[in-house]
Design a protein around this motif. Structure first.
Motif, short mmCIF file in Angstrom:
data_model
loop_
_atom_site.label_atom_id
_atom_site.label_comp_id
_atom_site.label_asym_id
_atom_site.label_seq_id
_atom_site.Cartn_x
_atom_site.Cartn_y
_atom_site.Cartn_z
N GLY A 1 0.79 -1.22 0.00
CA GLY A 1 0.00 0.00 0.00
C GLY A 1 0.82 1.27 0.00
O GLY A 1 0.27 2.37 -0.06
N LYS B 1 -2.03 5.29 -2.69
CA LYS B 1 -3.13 6.27 -2.77
C LYS B 1 -2.88 7.31 -3.86
O LYS B 1 -3.80 7.97 -4.29
N ARG B 2 -1.62 7.40 -4.29
CA ARG B 2 -1.33 8.33 -5.41
C ARG B 2 -2.08 7.93 -6.67
O ARG B 2 -2.46 8.78 -7.46
N GLN C 1 -4.70 5.44 -6.73
CA GLN C 1 -6.00 4.81 -6.56
C GLN C 1 -7.14 5.53 -7.27
O GLN C 1 -7.96 4.89 -7.94
N PRO C 2 -7.22 6.86 -7.18
CA PRO C 2 -8.34 7.53 -7.85
C PRO C 2 -8.30 7.39 -9.38
O PRO C 2 -9.30 7.58 -10.04
N GLU D 1 2.72 8.51 -11.10
CA GLU D 1 1.59 7.57 -11.08
C GLU D 1 2.00 6.22 -11.66
O GLU D 1 1.74 5.18 -11.07
N GLU E 1 3.89 3.97 -9.44
CA GLU E 1 3.15 3.27 -8.37
C GLU E 1 2.43 2.02 -8.86
O GLU E 1 1.86 1.28 -8.08
N GLU F 1 -0.60 -0.23 4.32
CA GLU F 1 -1.56 0.85 4.04
C GLU F 1 -2.74 0.21 3.32
O GLU F 1 -2.59 -0.41 2.26
N THR F 2 -3.92 0.37 3.91
CA THR F 2 -5.12 -0.30 3.38
C THR F 2 -5.37 0.06 1.92
O THR F 2 -5.33 1.23 1.55
N ASN F 3 -5.58 -0.96 1.13
CA ASN F 3 -6.04 -0.76 -0.25
C ASN F 3 -6.53 -2.11 -0.76
O ASN F 3 -6.17 -3.15 -0.19
#
Lengths: 386, 361
Positions: A258, A262-263, A265-266, A293, A296, A347-349
């Protein structure tokens, strides 16, 4: 601990490495690497406590001259567009073969997206780079040369021109590969660099003396408790594997913790749709290092399999106390922070690797684990051949 | 293939390749596959997610591991391009049929970007006999048509009235039905009313139409003590016997399992939560595990997702192709093999090609 900058691997092990193979290959055709998993390997005893035999491709045997040529190539800054960057710029021999930077700096101080992994024991990985996009050291060495934020060459020919114009190189290529100046190709350069890197191994740490050398006094009480945690409650062993007769602390797999996820994920849907439209073609080395991006995406950039999103290669833990900062993006500055990351279950994902879960470690347990990790530092690190 | 007839693949090859599939007016193509009758349907994909068993702890806390499994499947399906036409949800959304669990499950499933076709499982049903499910989620049995394929959804987890009345409270009833190896259990069934409904639903469907039946329990008998079982399976199979090409997709068994009984191919799906062992590991009673099934290899206990997963199904050429997506493990594709006359694993069917269990330190 004191790292002796130009100390040598003990002579016995060097003897093993250098004296076993002194083959001279004949034509450049037989020298061309195909960069497939099918490369046949031979194994040289490492002669170092805690390390397994060193894998060597049959088509690129070790020799003293080749290692020494590789070391020269490794250190040559002329192989960059502005003459400032060599392999040794980011993988510094005097700093455990890392640069201690969050992410590496290439030409013109341009930064990439990835933390430089150490060359120490990289020979043991079944794939190279954080996302495993190359199978071997030979394949790995060619990519940074062309990356605009690393060496920034427009093509490998730029490097070959430098090599051909330097009489010392042409005579060394002649003696190592038996080829004339006209026949020197990037693959020869890669083979020499890889041969040098195959000598960059280190073991014989306090942990090795305790576990494989049966020296019960080699580790502190705290480090021994840390080792037990490592094998048990802290669940480190499953990926950073310690074997029965040696340990390289890897599983040759890729895991999503994770970190940095979050970079992207969206934007995942957009990214995946593009990937599908491009028929899953692998993401380029350049894009991975220049686009935060894309960086990641991790292993997914290579395989196009959603299971591999945000998954990065398990790195060795040998000499981990010397190679901060940590993780693929250098985002964790200390081992304490790395231990905390694992303790809270990453980190949750949605793509979190399924072995990762909250651990519930106490303060004492974290301290013991840290003591153990510090016991993985080798007393002597390899250095550049004279 | 009959002589002089083009298979769909041949037709596409001659009309500009498989890529043209989406623009070929499939209604004009007559499919003839190996004498298995004629149907017209166009290629499509659906995803299949089952048995997440979301488990309420208290307040807003749910078991993290099971939430993770369902979330991973949802996220993965949303990242499939092209998107599947719909998702079949195979049942056991909840662990103990609680409203908190069903609400939580629906909240998670609402993130899916394609429609969902719901099948109920016993864990969703036996607390309130399916009332909340029917009120908030879906009918228990229904049918629909999609691109030339007729789909029937059955509630296959009903049981005998006497057993239902045996328990003092709904919670007690739910807890008894939720146990896998329960001597106080009761076998599943579809029941006479639903079989009558099924007959009526299929009355006007031509025998050449590809038929897909979705259920929670397997519509055949595997192992009674674990309720890998449907008591009136033979009756249902008989109702389906007039069709050339029938496929049953079911959940409940939490493992890769496939079978062929006469004209019907059966495919089970893993759970997103945990894998069950194969009943043959339990020798107290006879079992009827299909001989053709290549078992999942033994799971690595470190990786909580190993042995779990989801699937997507390619419906093409009037035949299904089941893509088992086994997390932390090797994906598998199982599809009907004309020459064998049953589903076959495209990679691991031969004993010498099977994956050995992981060795663990």
């Amino acid at each position: 601990m004191k790292v002796s900058t130009f100390s040598r691997i003990d002579s016995k092990s060097l003897g093993y490495i250098f004296l076993i193979f002194v083959f001279y290959c004949i034509g450049c055709d037989s020298q061309k690497k195909k960069g497939t998993d099918l490369t046949e390997l031979t194994y040289i005893p490492s002669g170092i406590l805690g390390l397994p035999d060193i894998p060597v491709p049959k088509n690129n045997p070790q020799s003293n001259d080749k290692v020494s040529l590789g070391a020269k190539l490794y250190s040559d800054k002329r192989f960059s567009s502005d003459g400032t960057v060599s392999c040794a710029t980011c993988h510094k021999p005097e700093q455990a073969f890392v640069d201690k930077l969050k992410v590496s700096k290439g030409i013109k101080n341009l930064t990439g997206t990835r933390n430089a992994p150490t060359v120490l024991n990289a020979v043991y990985y079944k794939s190279q780079f954080w996302d495993g996009r190359r199978n071997d050291l030979e394949g790995q060495s060619k990519d940074p040369l062309l990356n605009p934020v690393e060496h920034g060459l427009s093509s490998h020919d730029d490097l070959i021109k430098v090599v051909k114009s330097d009489p010392e190189y042409t005579s060394r290529f002649k003696s190592v590969f038996g080829i004339d100046s006209d026949s020197i190709q990037i693959d020869h350069v890669a083979m020499a660099i890889a041969s040098f890197e195959r000598t960059i191994v280190s073991g014989n740490s306090p942990f090795d003396r305790y576990r494989f050398g049966k020296d019960e006094k080699a580790l502190s009480e705290s480090a021994i408790r840390g080792l037990n945690l490592y094998m048990g409650k802290a669940r480190c062993q499953d990926c950073h594997t310690i074997g029965e007769t040696y340990a390289i602390f890897i599983d040759d797999k890729f895991h999503n913790l994770g970190v940095g996820f979050k970079r992207i994920q969206p934007k995942l849907e957009e990214i995946l749709q593009k990937k599908a439209e491009s028929k899953n073609s692998p993401t380029s080395d350049e894009e991975i290092l220049t686009n935060l991006e894309s960086s990641e995406l991790g292993r997914f950039a290579v395989t196009g399999v959603s299971e591999d999103l945000g998954a990065f290669k398990t790195p060795t833990l040998r000499n981990i106390a010397l190679t901060s900062p940590y993780m693929h993006d250098g985002s964790l500055t200390t081992l304490e922070k790395v231990i905390d990351l694992y303790d809270r279950g990453g980190e949750t994902n949605p793509f979190l690797s399924s072995g990762i879960r909250p651990l519930g470690l106490s303060g004492q347990e974290k301290a013991d684990l840290l003591s153990f990790l510090k016991s993985l530092t080798s007393p002597v690190l390899p250095s550049m051949p004279k | 293939m009959e002589e002089g007839k083009l298979s769909r693949k041949d037709f596409l090859r001659r009309t500009g390749g498989l890529l043209a599939a989406s623009i070929v007016p499939m209604s004009l193509v007559e499919i003839a596959c190996g004498g298995r009758g004629k149907g017209t349907h166009e290629k499509f994909t659906f995803a299949f997610i089952s048995d997440p068993h979301l488990t309420h702890i208290k307040g807003t806390n749910f078991v993290r591991n099971f939430d993770n499994g369902l979330n991973k499947a949802i996220e993965t399906v949303n990242l499939m391009f092209p998107r599947p036409d719909f998702v079949v949800f195979g049942g056991d959304l909840a662990q103990l049929g609680k409203r908190e669990e069903l609400d939580h499950g629906m909240e998670l499933l609402s993130k899916l970007k394609v429609p969902v076709k719901f099948v109920i499982g016993e864990h969703d049903y036996y607390l309130d006999m399916g009332n909340y499910w029917q009120d908030k989620i879906s009918k228990l049995n229904y049918s629909f048509d999609h691109k030339g394929v007729h789909f029937v959804v059955l509630n296959s987890i009903l049981t005998y009235d006497n057993w239902i009345k045996r328990w003092k409270t709904p919670e007690e009833r739910m807890n008894e039905m939720a146990r896998l190896d329960n001597p106080n259990g009761s076998p599943f069934m579809v029941g006479d009313d639903q079989i009558a409904w099924l007959k009526k639903d299929l009355e006007d469907i031509k025998s050449g139409t590809p038929l897909v039946v979705l259920s929670h329990s397997p519509l055949y008998k595997i192992y009674k003590p674990w309720n890998f079982w449907t008591d009136d399976a033979e009756q249902i199979q008989s109702v389906l016997s007039k069709f050339d090409n029938v496929t049953v997709f079911h959940g409940h068994v939490h493992q890769v399992l496939y079978n062929q009984i006469k004209n019907i191919s059966f495919y089970a799906l893993m759970s997103t939560a945990w894998p069950w062992p194969y009943p043959e590991s339990y020798t107290q009673s006879p079992h009827y595990i299909p001989k053709m099934t290549v078992f999942m290899n033994r799971q690595d206990p470190f990786h909580e997702r190993d042995g779990t997963g989801w699937a997507f199904v390619n419906m093409d050429n009037a035949r299904e192709e089941m893509h088992y997506k086994l997390w932390e493990n090797k994906d598998r594709i199982v599809k009907y093999d004309e020459s064998a006359g049953h589903p076959v694993d495209s990679t691991y069917q031969k004993p010498e090609t099977r994956i050995l269990p992981q060795t663990h330190y």
